[in-house]
Design an enzyme around this catalytic site. Structure first.
Site, PDB file in Angstrom:
ATOM      1  N   LYS A 127       1.310  -1.209   0.153  1.00  0.00           N
ATOM      2  CA  LYS A 127       0.301  -0.279   0.227  1.00  0.00           C
ATOM      3  C   LYS A 127       0.906   1.428  -0.025  1.00  0.00           C
ATOM      4  O   LYS A 127       2.013   1.391   0.281  1.00  0.00           O
ATOM      5  CB  LYS A 127      -1.314   0.311   0.888  1.00  0.00           C
ATOM      6  CG  LYS A 127      -1.900   1.191   1.687  1.00  0.00           C
ATOM      7  CD  LYS A 127      -1.676   1.344   2.647  1.00  0.00           C
ATOM      8  CE  LYS A 127      -0.482   1.664   3.933  1.00  0.00           C
ATOM      9  NZ  LYS A 127      -0.198   2.466   4.921  1.00  0.00           N
TER      10      LYS A 127
ATOM     11  N   PRO B 173       8.804  -5.775   3.465  1.00  0.00           N
ATOM     12  CA  PRO B 173       9.530  -4.837   4.772  1.00  0.00           C
ATOM     13  C   PRO B 173       8.735  -4.555   5.798  1.00  0.00           C
ATOM     14  O   PRO B 173       7.391  -3.767   5.447  1.00  0.00           O
ATOM     15  CB  PRO B 173      10.859  -3.922   4.814  1.00  0.00           C
ATOM     16  CG  PRO B 173      10.244  -2.852   3.542  1.00  0.00           C
ATOM     17  CD  PRO B 173       9.388  -5.013   2.549  1.00  0.00           C
TER      18      PRO B 173
ATOM     19  N   ALA C 172       6.941  -0.218   8.327  1.00  0.00           N
ATOM     20  CA  ALA C 172       7.884   0.229   6.373  1.00  0.00           C
ATOM     21  C   ALA C 172       6.569   1.685   6.039  1.00  0.00           C
ATOM     22  O   ALA C 172       7.296   1.853   5.302  1.00  0.00           O
ATOM     23  CB  ALA C 172       8.096  -1.033   5.525  1.00  0.00           C
TER      24      ALA C 172
ATOM     25  N   ILE D  93       4.182   0.282   4.783  1.00  0.00           N
ATOM     26  CA  ILE D  93       3.118   0.214   3.275  1.00  0.00           C
ATOM     27  C   ILE D  93       2.404  -1.047   3.529  1.00  0.00           C
ATOM     28  O   ILE D  93       2.184  -1.715   2.319  1.00  0.00           O
ATOM     29  CB  ILE D  93       4.766  -0.337   1.627  1.00  0.00           C
ATOM     30  CG1 ILE D  93       6.034  -1.632   2.544  1.00  0.00           C
ATOM     31  CG2 ILE D  93       5.218   1.164   1.343  1.00  0.00           C
ATOM     32  CD1 ILE D  93       6.831  -1.796   1.650  1.00  0.00           C
ATOM     33  N   GLY D  94       1.671  -1.191   4.324  1.00  0.00           N
ATOM     34  CA  GLY D  94       0.920  -1.970   4.221  1.00  0.00           C
ATOM     35  C   GLY D  94       1.037  -3.106   5.002  1.00  0.00           C
ATOM     36  O   GLY D  94      -0.210  -3.590   6.052  1.00  0.00           O
ATOM     37  N   GLY D  95       1.577  -3.924   4.935  1.00  0.00           N
ATOM     38  CA  GLY D  95       2.456  -4.643   6.013  1.00  0.00           C
ATOM     39  C   GLY D  95       1.478  -5.530   6.269  1.00  0.00           C
ATOM     40  O   GLY D  95       0.259  -6.384   5.297  1.00  0.00           O
ATOM     41  N   GLY D  96       1.080  -6.268   7.344  1.00  0.00           N
ATOM     42  CA  GLY D  96       0.312  -6.317   8.731  1.00  0.00           C
ATOM     43  C   GLY D  96      -0.722  -5.967   7.967  1.00  0.00           C
ATOM     44  O   GLY D  96      -2.017  -7.416   7.645  1.00  0.00           O
ATOM     45  N   SER D  97      -1.149  -5.123   7.443  1.00  0.00           N
ATOM     46  CA  SER D  97      -2.623  -4.771   6.946  1.00  0.00           C
ATOM     47  C   SER D  97      -3.190  -5.280   5.874  1.00  0.00           C
ATOM     48  O   SER D  97      -4.577  -5.551   5.565  1.00  0.00           O
ATOM     49  CB  SER D  97      -3.131  -2.994   7.151  1.00  0.00           C
ATOM     50  OG  SER D  97      -2.389  -2.388   8.147  1.00  0.00           O
ATOM     51  N   SER D  98      -2.541  -5.119   5.088  1.00  0.00           N
ATOM     52  CA  SER D  98      -2.227  -5.683   3.776  1.00  0.00           C
ATOM     53  C   SER D  98      -2.830  -7.619   3.877  1.00  0.00           C
ATOM     54  O   SER D  98      -3.540  -8.363   3.138  1.00  0.00           O
ATOM     55  CB  SER D  98      -2.018  -5.468   2.210  1.00  0.00           C
ATOM     56  OG  SER D  98      -2.036  -5.430   1.197  1.00  0.00           O
TER      57      SER D  98
ATOM     58  N   ASP E 121      -5.583   0.690   8.542  1.00  0.00           N
ATOM     59  CA  ASP E 121      -5.331   1.076   7.684  1.00  0.00           C
ATOM     60  C   ASP E 121      -6.023  -0.575   6.268  1.00  0.00           C
ATOM     61  O   ASP E 121      -5.890  -0.845   5.623  1.00  0.00           O
ATOM     62  CB  ASP E 121      -3.617   0.156   7.064  1.00  0.00           C
ATOM     63  CG  ASP E 121      -2.907   1.885   7.042  1.00  0.00           C
ATOM     64  OD1 ASP E 121      -3.514   2.709   7.071  1.00  0.00           O
ATOM     65  OD2 ASP E 121      -1.642   1.757   7.195  1.00  0.00           O
TER      66      ASP E 121
HETATM   67  O1  C5P Z   1      -4.734   1.208  13.622  1.00  0.00           O
HETATM   68  P1  C5P Z   1      -3.430   0.247  13.814  1.00  0.00           P
HETATM   69  O2  C5P Z   1      -3.613  -0.833  15.015  1.00  0.00           O
HETATM   70  O3  C5P Z   1      -3.310   0.299  12.444  1.00  0.00           O
HETATM   71  O4  C5P Z   1      -2.575   2.109  14.376  1.00  0.00           O
HETATM   72  C1  C5P Z   1      -1.591   2.223  14.660  1.00  0.00           C
HETATM   73  C2  C5P Z   1      -0.844   3.317  16.138  1.00  0.00           C
HETATM   74  O5  C5P Z   1      -0.930   3.916  14.577  1.00  0.00           O
HETATM   75  C3  C5P Z   1      -2.485   3.471  16.570  1.00  0.00           C
HETATM   76  O6  C5P Z   1      -2.349   2.919  17.650  1.00  0.00           O
HETATM   77  C4  C5P Z   1      -2.224   4.837  16.896  1.00  0.00           C
HETATM   78  O7  C5P Z   1      -1.148   4.828  18.061  1.00  0.00           O
HETATM   79  C5  C5P Z   1      -1.698   5.104  15.525  1.00  0.00           C
HETATM   80  N1  C5P Z   1      -2.766   5.742  14.682  1.00  0.00           N
HETATM   81  C6  C5P Z   1      -3.317   6.809  15.044  1.00  0.00           C
HETATM   82  N2  C5P Z   1      -4.233   7.635  13.658  1.00  0.00           N
HETATM   83  C7  C5P Z   1      -4.534   6.458  13.360  1.00  0.00           C
HETATM   84  C8  C5P Z   1      -4.072   5.851  12.912  1.00  0.00           C
HETATM   85  C9  C5P Z   1      -2.940   5.073  13.079  1.00  0.00           C
HETATM   86  O8  C5P Z   1      -2.923   7.619  16.193  1.00  0.00           O
HETATM   87  N3  C5P Z   1      -5.275   6.773  11.270  1.00  0.00           N
END
Ligand code: C5P
Length: 280
Positions: A19, A98, A101, A103-108, A129
């Site tokens: 991503k 990686p 990083a 670019i999405g990693g675990g989210s993708s 994400d």
């Molecule tokens: O949702 P996710 O676990 O991927 O987000 C990781 C961390 O990134 C959150 O715990 C938060 O600290 C930060 N984050 C944020 N605002 C977002 C997305 C992520 O503050 N819209």
């Protein structure tokens, strides 16, 4: 098993593309600490691959060049995605990108599992994400990431993804952000007939996480400088870093840039790619 000696693939492959946040404007912060974002997101034709097979109980194995350190239990988002889909399975995850990083990693990877099981709701419960990663199309992302809308007219650009092999914690980058109420992206996009037009427009936009990320990982500045110095039309950072991207006028120019950067920085991760599902 967490390493390259993991067993052979077990079912048809599912693609989890990189991503790329071409822009990332932080426009506010919610009471729960999450930040309000505006981002133009595209996906690349490089990514992780998953093989998913039904099973009585959940299990995950990981292979590939970035397998080290990837959890094989319920901490892994692919595990959580399968649980959200109420579909116990064995997942073989080939980590080609990686992680930590930008670019999405675990989210993708998690979105790929949800897509495989036809689950298109509640993705944000797995991470901000994950919703944008469900469709793999160019999209505008808003809210904390849960509001996504398709973007038409994205040119199919030739790009490089370059990572200095520095892992960044997303919460740490957000914490280091000085100003949280920055201007949003324009309501309407201008239309981008080609890579040059997209690059020209991107130069008028921002990634508000760039300054805090560079504070934590100064190598990001070196990466951007290397991309800019290699005939790129535009260089930017994706997400909370540390991966940066370069937009090029052609695949030949991207390939030449990759070769010259790799010569000077043999330890960096560099991937040549194209946008997925660009209209042109
Ligand atoms: O949702 P996710 O676990 O991927 O987000 C990781 C961390 O990134 C959150 O715990 C938060 O600290 C930060 N984050 C944020 N605002 C977002 C997305 C992520 O503050 N819209």
């Amino acid at each position: 098993m967490t390493t390259a000696e993991a067993s052979a693939p077990i079912s048809a492959p599912v693609f989890a593309p990189a991503k790329i946040n071409l822009t990332l404007h932080v426009t506010g912060q919610r009471a729960d600490g999450y930040h309000l974002l505006e981002s133009l997101v595209v996906f690349a034709d490089v990514g992780d691959r998953l093989w998913i097979a039904p099973a009585d109980t959940m299990s995950v194995e990981v292979s590939g060049p970035f397998a080290d350190g990837v959890p094989v239990d319920a901490r892994n988002l692919v595990w959580q995605a399968a649980e959200l889909a109420r579909s116990p399975c064995h997942i073989h995850l080939q980590k080609n990108l990686p992680h930590g990083a930008g670019i999405g990693g675990g989210s993708s990877d998690a979105a790929a599992v949800l897509r495989h099981f036809g689950i298109m709701r509640d993705a944000v419960r797995l991470g901000a994400d994950v919703p944008v990663c469900l469709s793999m199309q160019p999209q505008r992302m808003q809210g904390i990431g849960e509001v996504v809308s398709p973007v038409a007219g994205m040119p199919c650009c030739d790009i490089l993804l370059v990572n200095p092999r520095v892992t960044l914690s997303t919460p740490a980058v957000f914490s280091a952000l000085a100003v949280r109420d920055n201007p949003a992206m324009p309501q309407d996009f201008p239309g981008w007939p080609d890579a040059a037009a997209l690059a020209h427009w991107l130069a008028t936009q921002r990634n508000d996480l760039l300054i805090p990320a560079m504070g934590l990982a100064p190598a990001i500045g070196d990466v951007l400088q290397a991309i800019r110095g290699s005939d790129a039309l535009y260089a930017g950072m994706s997400g909370s870093g540390s991966t940066c991207f370069g937009v090029f006028a052609s695949g030949e120019k991207a390939a030449a840039a990759k070769a010259s950067i790799a010569l000077k920085q043999p330890d960096w991760w560099i991937a040549q790619a194209r946008f997925l599902a660009g209209d042109r």
